[in-house]
Scaffold this active site. Structure first.
Site, short mmCIF file in Angstrom:
data_model
loop_
_atom_site.label_atom_id
_atom_site.label_comp_id
_atom_site.label_asym_id
_atom_site.label_seq_id
_atom_site.Cartn_x
_atom_site.Cartn_y
_atom_site.Cartn_z
N MET A 218 0.84 -1.20 0.00
CA MET A 218 0.00 0.00 0.00
C MET A 218 0.87 1.26 0.00
O MET A 218 0.40 2.36 0.29
CB MET A 218 -0.95 0.00 1.20
N TYR B 105 4.08 4.00 0.87
CA TYR B 105 4.74 4.61 2.02
C TYR B 105 5.80 3.63 2.53
O TYR B 105 5.79 3.19 3.67
CB TYR B 105 3.76 5.01 3.11
N HIS C 147 8.96 1.21 3.50
CA HIS C 147 10.02 1.19 4.51
C HIS C 147 10.85 -0.07 4.28
O HIS C 147 10.59 -0.83 3.34
CB HIS C 147 9.42 1.26 5.92
N GLY D 160 10.86 -2.87 5.66
CA GLY D 160 10.10 -4.12 5.62
C GLY D 160 9.69 -4.44 4.20
O GLY D 160 9.89 -5.57 3.71
N HIS D 161 9.12 -3.45 3.51
CA HIS D 161 8.74 -3.66 2.11
C HIS D 161 9.99 -3.97 1.26
O HIS D 161 9.96 -4.86 0.41
CB HIS D 161 8.10 -2.39 1.54
N GLY E 265 4.79 -10.26 4.19
CA GLY E 265 5.54 -10.16 5.45
C GLY E 265 4.84 -10.91 6.58
O GLY E 265 3.61 -10.86 6.70
N LYS F 132 4.82 -9.96 9.46
CA LYS F 132 4.19 -8.90 10.26
C LYS F 132 2.66 -9.01 10.23
O LYS F 132 2.00 -8.80 11.24
CB LYS F 132 4.65 -7.55 9.69
N SER G 102 3.97 1.40 8.02
CA SER G 102 3.67 2.75 7.50
C SER G 102 2.90 3.53 8.55
O SER G 102 2.98 4.76 8.62
CB SER G 102 2.84 2.65 6.22
N ARG G 103 2.12 2.84 9.40
CA ARG G 103 1.30 3.52 10.41
C ARG G 103 2.12 4.06 11.57
O ARG G 103 1.61 4.87 12.34
CB ARG G 103 0.20 2.58 10.92
P1 AMP Z 1 1.44 -2.91 3.50
O1 AMP Z 1 1.98 -1.85 2.59
O2 AMP Z 1 1.41 -2.51 4.93
O3 AMP Z 1 0.14 -3.49 3.00
O4 AMP Z 1 2.47 -4.09 3.45
C1 AMP Z 1 2.84 -4.70 2.22
C2 AMP Z 1 3.59 -5.98 2.51
O5 AMP Z 1 4.76 -5.68 3.28
C3 AMP Z 1 2.75 -6.97 3.32
O6 AMP Z 1 3.01 -8.28 2.86
C4 AMP Z 1 3.28 -6.76 4.71
O7 AMP Z 1 3.13 -7.91 5.54
C5 AMP Z 1 4.75 -6.49 4.44
N1 AMP Z 1 5.34 -5.78 5.57
C6 AMP Z 1 4.83 -4.68 6.19
N2 AMP Z 1 5.62 -4.34 7.24
C7 AMP Z 1 6.62 -5.26 7.29
C8 AMP Z 1 7.75 -5.46 8.14
N3 AMP Z 1 8.00 -4.66 9.18
N4 AMP Z 1 8.55 -6.52 7.90
C9 AMP Z 1 8.30 -7.35 6.85
N5 AMP Z 1 7.26 -7.20 6.00
C10 AMP Z 1 6.43 -6.18 6.21
#
Ligand code: AMP
Length: 277
Positions: A26, A28, A30, A32-33, A143, A145, A182-183
């Site tokens: 989504m 933003y 970091h 993790g992504h 992730g 997470k 991102s939050r």
């Molecule tokens: P999001 O943009 O929050 O929807 O996350 C996109 C992908 O990145 C999802 O598969 C999340 O699980 C993964 N993700 C988000 N935060 C982390 C993190 N801290 N470590 C590893 N993967 C992450």
């Protein structure tokens, strides 16, 4: 790096690659992504990243309109990672007028994030299904997470015979243990200082488990007691569940457990988890 906004353009661009990994996000972005992007590049050669704040996974009371967005910065980061394709559709491209088909996993809505956010996984499963159909990746990266999301996506791919391998990568954390999200940018400095108690509490329970504790009630209580040491952190749920069914456990058995929690810091809702095996 091609930045594409239409499904047709993605299909045309994707056809030039034999293998490609997909990282749905989504935005933003970091570390993790980016860890998922790097893994996809290592394993598949070519990488596609989607950036789409998916309206169907937010309830009307949630933070869809104020979810953080910075496309320019995201594109710079992805360019530096050598990403091949970026798909950034407008909501109308993914959900045109007349859209009416959803992927529903009723069991997911009974527990954890699904119980707390009743239409969330319907939105997640639907958008991931669409992205897998659009990009047709060899592998797609998620992730740990978002633990329940990985369970939902794996089940959907299995049930609907989607020919993509799902890869789950470890949670990337800040030096003080807070899971990157991102939050986290919503947190005030006081809330940010309190937030690492979440990982400390999960880690303490994991430590007790390693030392032989198998009583789930005692482990939940241990987490609750530690969280209570930070009054700014209000737990919404604390779970010790079977890692496959996500049903709550009394005693941890041979399959181990997923310890997970959601907590509010003011209006900010954070989740985190650890797998015990
Ligand atoms: P999001 O943009 O929050 O929807 O996350 C996109 C992908 O990145 C999802 O598969 C999340 O699980 C993964 N993700 C988000 N935060 C982390 C993190 N801290 N470590 C590893 N993967 C992450």
């Amino acid at each position: 790096m091609q930045v594409l906004t239409t499904i047709d353009a993605v299909r045309t661009a994707r056809a030039k690659f034999d293998q490609i990994g997909l990282v749905p996000t989504m935005g933003y972005l970091h570390e993790g992504h980016l860890s998922l992007v790097r893994r996809a590049r290592e394993e598949c050669g070519a990488v596609a990243v989607s950036i789409f704040v998916n309206p169907t996974q937010f309830s009307p009371r949630e933070d869809f309109s104020r979810y953080p967005r910075d496309l320019e910065r995201d594109l710079r980061l992805l360019e530096a990672e050598g990403v091949d394709l970026v798909f950034t559709p407008a909501p109308g491209e993914m959900y045109p007028e007349g859209f009416g088909t959803y992927v529903v996993l009723p069991a997911a809505d009974e527990v954890l994030e699904g119980a707390a956010r009743p239409t969330h996984f319907r939105g997640v499963a639907t958008v991931v299904c669409k992205l897998l159909n659009i990009v047709q990746p060899t592998r797609a990266y998620f992730g740990q997470k978002d633990a329940q999301q990985t369970v939902v996506v794996r089940q959907m791919v299995r049930d609907l015979n989607i020919p993509t391998t799902i890869v789950v990568a470890s949670t990337v954390r800040e030096p003080d243990g807070l899971a990157m999200s991102s939050r986290n940018t919503y947190l005030t400095s006081e809330q940010r200082a309190a937030a690492p108690v979440i990982y400390r509490a999960l880690s303490a329970a994991a430590h007790s488990y390693q030392a032989g504790e198998r009583d789930a009630t005692r482990l939940r209580q241990q987490i609750a007691d530690l969280l209570a040491s930070e009054p700014l952190v209000k737990p919404e749920y604390i779970s010790l569940a079977d890692p496959m069914t996500l049903l709550e456990l009394d005693t941890i058995g041979a399959r181990g457990a997923l310890i997970s929690l959601a907590a509010r810091l003011g209006s900010v809702r954070l989740i985190d988890n650890l797998l015990l095996d």
